[in-house]
Design an enzyme around this catalytic site. Sequence first.
Site, PDB file in Angstrom:
ATOM      1  N   PHE A   1     -27.651  28.639 -21.902  1.00 42.27           N
ATOM      2  CA  PHE A   1     -27.005  28.302 -20.635  1.00 42.27           C
ATOM      3  C   PHE A   1     -27.020  29.553 -19.754  1.00 42.27           C
ATOM      4  O   PHE A   1     -26.722  30.647 -20.216  1.00 42.27           O
ATOM      5  CB  PHE A   1     -25.569  27.831 -20.885  1.00 42.27           C
ATOM      6  CG  PHE A   1     -24.959  27.122 -19.711  1.00 42.27           C
ATOM      7  CD1 PHE A   1     -25.251  25.795 -19.464  1.00 42.27           C
ATOM      8  CD2 PHE A   1     -24.119  27.793 -18.847  1.00 42.27           C
ATOM      9  CE1 PHE A   1     -24.697  25.134 -18.375  1.00 42.27           C
ATOM     10  CE2 PHE A   1     -23.564  27.150 -17.757  1.00 42.27           C
ATOM     11  CZ  PHE A   1     -23.847  25.818 -17.517  1.00 42.27           C
TER      12      PHE A   1
ATOM     13  N   PHE B   1     -20.064  28.920 -25.851  1.00 42.78           N
ATOM     14  CA  PHE B   1     -19.023  28.420 -26.746  1.00 42.78           C
ATOM     15  C   PHE B   1     -19.499  28.360 -28.199  1.00 42.78           C
ATOM     16  O   PHE B   1     -18.710  28.547 -29.126  1.00 42.78           O
ATOM     17  CB  PHE B   1     -18.548  27.035 -26.283  1.00 42.78           C
ATOM     18  CG  PHE B   1     -17.331  26.556 -27.009  1.00 42.78           C
ATOM     19  CD1 PHE B   1     -16.075  27.045 -26.665  1.00 42.78           C
ATOM     20  CD2 PHE B   1     -17.433  25.631 -28.031  1.00 42.78           C
ATOM     21  CE1 PHE B   1     -14.937  26.608 -27.347  1.00 42.78           C
ATOM     22  CE2 PHE B   1     -16.301  25.190 -28.712  1.00 42.78           C
ATOM     23  CZ  PHE B   1     -15.048  25.688 -28.369  1.00 42.78           C
TER      24      PHE B   1
ATOM     25  N   ALA C   1     -23.637  34.541 -20.464  1.00 45.64           N
ATOM     26  CA  ALA C   1     -23.102  34.709 -19.109  1.00 45.64           C
ATOM     27  C   ALA C   1     -22.203  33.529 -18.780  1.00 45.64           C
ATOM     28  O   ALA C   1     -22.653  32.386 -18.735  1.00 45.64           O
ATOM     29  CB  ALA C   1     -24.242  34.808 -18.093  1.00 45.64           C
ATOM     30  N   VAL C   2     -20.927  33.830 -18.584  1.00 46.14           N
ATOM     31  CA  VAL C   2     -19.952  32.829 -18.156  1.00 46.14           C
ATOM     32  C   VAL C   2     -19.637  33.148 -16.702  1.00 46.14           C
ATOM     33  O   VAL C   2     -19.115  34.222 -16.396  1.00 46.14           O
ATOM     34  CB  VAL C   2     -18.665  32.873 -19.016  1.00 46.14           C
ATOM     35  CG1 VAL C   2     -17.656  31.852 -18.515  1.00 46.14           C
ATOM     36  CG2 VAL C   2     -18.991  32.654 -20.485  1.00 46.14           C
ATOM     37  N   ILE C   3     -19.991  32.231 -15.824  1.00 46.53           N
ATOM     38  CA  ILE C   3     -19.832  32.456 -14.383  1.00 46.53           C
ATOM     39  C   ILE C   3     -18.833  31.442 -13.836  1.00 46.53           C
ATOM     40  O   ILE C   3     -18.945  30.243 -14.104  1.00 46.53           O
ATOM     41  CB  ILE C   3     -21.193  32.341 -13.658  1.00 46.53           C
ATOM     42  CG1 ILE C   3     -22.188  33.344 -14.278  1.00 46.53           C
ATOM     43  CG2 ILE C   3     -21.031  32.584 -12.162  1.00 46.53           C
ATOM     44  CD1 ILE C   3     -23.624  33.164 -13.832  1.00 46.53           C
TER      45      ILE C   3
ATOM     46  N   HIS D   1     -12.776  25.920 -16.136  1.00 48.13           N
ATOM     47  CA  HIS D   1     -13.560  25.828 -17.370  1.00 48.13           C
ATOM     48  C   HIS D   1     -14.003  27.198 -17.877  1.00 48.13           C
ATOM     49  O   HIS D   1     -13.944  27.478 -19.080  1.00 48.13           O
ATOM     50  CB  HIS D   1     -14.776  24.931 -17.111  1.00 48.13           C
ATOM     51  CG  HIS D   1     -15.664  24.734 -18.292  1.00 48.13           C
ATOM     52  ND1 HIS D   1     -15.312  23.937 -19.356  1.00 48.13           N
ATOM     53  CD2 HIS D   1     -16.887  25.233 -18.565  1.00 48.13           C
ATOM     54  CE1 HIS D   1     -16.289  23.946 -20.242  1.00 48.13           C
ATOM     55  NE2 HIS D   1     -17.256  24.723 -19.799  1.00 48.13           N
TER      56      HIS D   1
ATOM     57  N   PHE E   1     -19.837  42.267 -28.364  1.00 50.02           N
ATOM     58  CA  PHE E   1     -19.555  41.356 -27.254  1.00 50.02           C
ATOM     59  C   PHE E   1     -20.397  41.758 -26.045  1.00 50.02           C
ATOM     60  O   PHE E   1     -20.113  42.736 -25.363  1.00 50.02           O
ATOM     61  CB  PHE E   1     -18.063  41.442 -26.910  1.00 50.02           C
ATOM     62  CG  PHE E   1     -17.623  40.480 -25.842  1.00 50.02           C
ATOM     63  CD1 PHE E   1     -17.323  39.169 -26.154  1.00 50.02           C
ATOM     64  CD2 PHE E   1     -17.495  40.896 -24.529  1.00 50.02           C
ATOM     65  CE1 PHE E   1     -16.904  38.288 -25.176  1.00 50.02           C
ATOM     66  CE2 PHE E   1     -17.075  40.018 -23.537  1.00 50.02           C
ATOM     67  CZ  PHE E   1     -16.785  38.715 -23.865  1.00 50.02           C
TER      68      PHE E   1
ATOM     69  N   ARG F   1     -25.441  42.840 -13.349  1.00 49.77           N
ATOM     70  CA  ARG F   1     -25.182  43.314 -14.705  1.00 49.77           C
ATOM     71  C   ARG F   1     -26.341  43.006 -15.658  1.00 49.77           C
ATOM     72  O   ARG F   1     -26.324  43.440 -16.807  1.00 49.77           O
ATOM     73  CB  ARG F   1     -23.878  42.710 -15.226  1.00 49.77           C
ATOM     74  CG  ARG F   1     -22.672  43.328 -14.534  1.00 49.77           C
ATOM     75  CD  ARG F   1     -21.433  42.468 -14.632  1.00 49.77           C
ATOM     76  NE  ARG F   1     -20.290  43.098 -13.990  1.00 49.77           N
ATOM     77  CZ  ARG F   1     -20.079  43.162 -12.685  1.00 49.77           C
ATOM     78  NH1 ARG F   1     -20.948  42.626 -11.839  1.00 49.77           N
ATOM     79  NH2 ARG F   1     -19.011  43.761 -12.196  1.00 49.77           N
TER      80      ARG F   1
END
Length: 163
Positions: free
Chosen positions: A25, A60, A83-85, A91, A116, A130
Site C-alpha cells: 500500500f 497493518f 507509509a501511513v498518510i 483511519h 520501525f 522522507r
Amino acid sequence: MSVNEYQGKLIAPAGAKFAVIVSRFNEFITSKLMSGAIDALTRHGAGDSDIDVVWSPGCFEIPLLCRRLAESGKYAGVICLGAVIRGGTEHHRYIASEVTKGIAATSLATGLPCIFGILTCDTIEQAVERAGTKSGNKGADAAIAAIEMTNLMGQLPATNSTK
C-alpha cells in the site's frame, strides 16, 4: 575511573541476514524506502544473498510478518517499511498506532532488532520528502539502525531468561 561503553558498528556482521518487510500500500513511496534500505545494507557490507524482501499487503499486516520472521531464527534483524498518510478520516491513527505497538512488541518479545521504518505523514508531499528527497531516505536510515543494533546486541551480555 574506567567505564564499559558499548556502541554498534556500521558494518553488517559477516553472514548476518536481514529481512525487509515492505508495505505494498502506497508502493510509490514504499518502493523508494525499500531501495534505500537495500542500498544502505549493501553499502555497509551485507551481501545480496543476505537480504530477503517480503511484501505485505499494507502496514497493518506488518507486525504479524515481523513476528514470523523474527521467530524464524534466520535473521539478525527485521526492517519494517511502510507509509501511513493521513486521509479524510481518522483511519491513519489506528493503523499507525497498531503497527507501532506490534513492531515494538515483537522486538521486545524476541530480543531481535525489529526496526520501525514506517512513515507517518500528514501529506503525500511529506512522504515523498522522507523517501529520498529533502529529508533523505528513511528506508536507508532504518537499515543503518538495523546494522547498528545487530552489532550492539552482539556485544551485550546475554540474558538469563528461560524462554
